[in-house]
Design an enzyme around this catalytic site. Structure first.
Site, mmCIF file in Angstrom:
data_model
loop_
_atom_site.group_PDB
_atom_site.id
_atom_site.type_symbol
_atom_site.label_atom_id
_atom_site.label_comp_id
_atom_site.label_asym_id
_atom_site.label_seq_id
_atom_site.Cartn_x
_atom_site.Cartn_y
_atom_site.Cartn_z
ATOM 1 N N GLU A 73 90.509 -5.455 -27.732
ATOM 2 C CA GLU A 73 90.785 -4.442 -26.816
ATOM 3 C C GLU A 73 89.327 -4.033 -26.217
ATOM 4 O OE1 GLU A 73 93.308 -1.237 -28.024
ATOM 5 O OE2 GLU A 73 94.555 -2.463 -28.978
ATOM 6 N N HIS B 43 93.297 7.151 -20.622
ATOM 7 C CA HIS B 43 93.858 5.773 -20.761
ATOM 8 C C HIS B 43 93.862 5.297 -19.403
ATOM 9 C CE1 HIS B 43 95.719 1.864 -22.147
ATOM 10 N NE2 HIS B 43 95.497 2.268 -23.470
ATOM 11 N N ARG C 243 86.866 1.824 -22.270
ATOM 12 C CA ARG C 243 88.174 2.490 -21.570
ATOM 13 C C ARG C 243 87.432 3.554 -20.489
ATOM 14 N NH1 ARG C 243 92.432 4.347 -25.900
ATOM 15 N NH2 ARG C 243 92.891 2.254 -25.957
ATOM 16 N N HIS D 192 94.884 10.874 -22.635
ATOM 17 C CA HIS D 192 95.406 9.916 -23.984
ATOM 18 C C HIS D 192 94.917 10.406 -25.185
ATOM 19 C CE1 HIS D 192 96.841 6.437 -25.743
ATOM 20 N NE2 HIS D 192 95.762 6.114 -26.173
ATOM 21 N N ARG E 187 86.173 7.300 -27.326
ATOM 22 C CA ARG E 187 86.371 6.760 -28.583
ATOM 23 C C ARG E 187 86.769 5.277 -28.178
ATOM 24 N NH1 ARG E 187 91.953 5.223 -30.048
ATOM 25 N NH2 ARG E 187 92.510 6.204 -28.262
HETATM 26 C C1 SIN Z 1 96.523 0.818 -26.682
HETATM 27 O O1 SIN Z 1 97.361 0.225 -27.147
HETATM 28 O O2 SIN Z 1 95.850 0.464 -25.454
HETATM 29 C C2 SIN Z 1 96.180 2.273 -26.996
HETATM 30 C C3 SIN Z 1 95.323 2.196 -28.226
HETATM 31 C C4 SIN Z 1 94.318 3.462 -28.640
HETATM 32 O O3 SIN Z 1 94.487 4.166 -28.056
HETATM 33 O O4 SIN Z 1 93.612 3.024 -29.161
#
Ligand code: SIN
Length: 522
Positions: free
Chosen positions: A116, A231, A277, A336, A371
């Site tokens: 991610e 997000h 993010r 988020h 985060r």
């Molecule tokens: C996501 O699945 O993109 C969210 C995961 C997160 O907020 O850490």
């Protein structure tokens, strides 16, 4: 009002952090009570899609690498000691969770991992494809039930009880609405975040910042609340809350595109679509502003077997009339995750003896100004457990460790009374925060938000909590005259070392900038 018998550990909230604390407490023979304002199984945890990040694969990963990624994503406002605790204890907590019955996805005999945003290697494990939170919630709730932990569902906490300078439990309304008190030797705040401050959010309606607002009212130190994480890829639609399109989609090959179909993230950051993010949310928002559009596009058409790998998202997207195999998905950032909260030491102790905090309600220092994706479930597992180890070891009150180093010894009493007896609807102040304190901020908009929120009076306790957190968020965002992590000021576009610190509430009426202790910043 009937006084309740004293419990040893009172846990407020039933997400991953609260359930972990409760399970550890019960396993140690402590009398444990969980208070939750919905059902035991309902929490933001259950909505988490992507997964849990942990350095489980020794050949390709290490706690040091996980630490480096976390601190970089956190825009160098993390507390490095706290991050070290997170990344070194995380793998054991995952193994423990598997022991509690959580079933993660496998690739052959090994746990399947994905990437991610902000992670330099694939280290995010997942369950049910994209139903990681639901599986963790199921396993922990079942364990709590098996242990016979006392659970009070649909109780609403109104205030912390503070007696003789220590937390003594809470005042609450029970499921029938009657006022009650629950007295406890130790009170653990695990009430989650406050995404409902914003009109556009991925958070469930229960995420109303209750624990953080109670702490603000009690004069307990709260920090970093300007760092609301947006997000980047919520499905753009009128739905409230918004449908989340996990970052794991980009981990598996999805690409962000503009209206002309141009993939734009490669020009923004060396990690491209898997940049941290905050970088991605800013890039999308800037393009929206420049083009007058209210969304960009996520192209997930290259993901083979979408429905098998991401069954939850597939269903939600199909419900919106879209087919991810053929359609680009409209996306825009949504509130988020609150990276700040109740200040704690490395064991989760707040600056009021007998009070502890973990999960999204806490500011342990692991998230800094932004985060790292999928660190939140790990945070709940690690610090939920550490709280109980500290209680069992006889700790009673904070140590000068982690974020607490800056505020240990503060005792200032209440800073804000509940702003009840009003008529402002939640949607009214949600709109103010979304319009004026969103991804791109400036003094004019923040001042307008501050003035508007100051005049508002909520009609319900939850809305009063949201209003209290929203006001604190705006005050800290106004005070931080720089851009860092999720906090972007158009009028102060650069990071400024003057702000190498945290804005902390709990000592006087305004947030106070507490410099990071030497060695806490990398
Ligand atoms: C996501 O699945 O993109 C969210 C995961 C997160 O907020 O850490």
């Amino acid at each position: 009002m009937e006084p309740e018998p004293m419990t040893d550990v009172l846990v407020l909230g039933s997400g991953v952090a609260g359930l972990t604390a409760a399970i550890h407490a019960a396993r140690r023979g402590l009398r444990t009570t969980i208070l939750t304002k919905a059902a035991l199984d309902a929490s933001a945890t259950a909505w988490a899609q992507g997964g849990v990040a942990a350095a489980l694969e020794e050949d390709t990963d290490s706690p040091d690498l996980h630490l480096a990624d976390t601190v970089t994503a956190g825009a160098h406002l993390c507390d490095v000691d706290a991050v070290r605790v997170l990344v070194t204890e995380g793998p054991d907590r995952i193994r423990e969770l598997i022991g509690f019955g959580a079933r993660f996805d496998h690739l052959g005999p090994a746990l399947a991992t994905t990437r991610e945003g902000g992670h330099s290697v694939p280290r995010v494990i997942h369950a049910g494809g994209d139903a990681t939170g639901a599986e963790i919630q199921r396993a922990l709730a079942a364990t709590a039930r098996d242990l016979g932990i006392e659970v009070r569902e649909r109780w609403r906490v109104t205030e912390l009880l503070v007696e003789d300078g220590r937390a003594a439990g809470v005042a609450a309304h029970d499921a029938a609405g009657a006022p009650r008190q629950v007295r406890a030797r130790h009170t653990v705040v695990a009430t989650g975040g406050a995404g409902q401050c914003f009109a556009v959010t991925t958070n469930p309606t229960v995420s109303t910042g209750d624990g953080i607002a109670m702490a603000l009212r009690a004069g307990v130190a709260v920090a970093d609340v300007e760092f609301m994480q947006f997000h980047p890829t919520a499905l753009h639609s009128p739905a409230t809350p918004r449908v989340l399109l996990s970052e794991a989609l980009r981990g598996e090959g999805a690409v962000l595109r503009d209206d002309d179909g141009v993939a734009f993230m490669a020009d923004e950051h060396p990690l491209g679509d898997l940049a941290p993010r905050d970088v991605v949310a800013r890039a999308i928002t800037r393009r929206c502003v420049a083009s007058g559009r209210d969304h960009m596009w996520l192209d997930a058409t290259a993901i083979r077997g979408f429905a098998d790998r991401f069954p939850t998202i597939h269903g939600l997207v199909r419900d919106s009339g879209l087919d991810p195999a053929h359609d680009f998905l409209p996306v825009a950032p949504a509130a988020h995750y609150l990276s700040g909260g109740i200040v704690t030491d490395l064991d989760g102790a707040a600056n009021l003896p007998g009070l502890w905090a973990c999960g999204e309600a806490a500011c342990s220092g692991v998230h800094g100004a932004n985060r790292l994706a999928s660190n939140s479930l790990l945070d709940g597992l690690v610090f939920g457990s550490r709280i109980v180890e500290a209680i069992a070891a006889g700790t009673d009150g904070p140590r000068a460790s982690g974020v607490m180093r800056g505020v240990a010894g503060w005792t200032d009493g209440p800073v804000e009374a509940p702003a009840l007896a009003g008529s402002t609807r939640r949607e009214d102040f949600q709109r103010v925060l979304t319009r004026d304190a969103g991804v791109l901020r400036d003094r004019e908009r923040l001042e307008r938000a501050g003035d508007t929120l100051a005049a508002m009076r909520a009609a319900t306790l939850e809305d009063a909590n949201l209003l209290a957190v929203g006001r604190a968020l705006v005050a800290a965002a106004l005070a931080r005259c720089e851009s860092r992590g999720t906090h972007t000021r158009l009028d102060f576009p650069d990071r400024d070392p003057v702000y190498d610190g945290r804005f902390v509430f709990g000592h006087g009426p305004a947030p106070r900038l507490v410099p990071l202790p030497a060695g806490a910043l990398t």
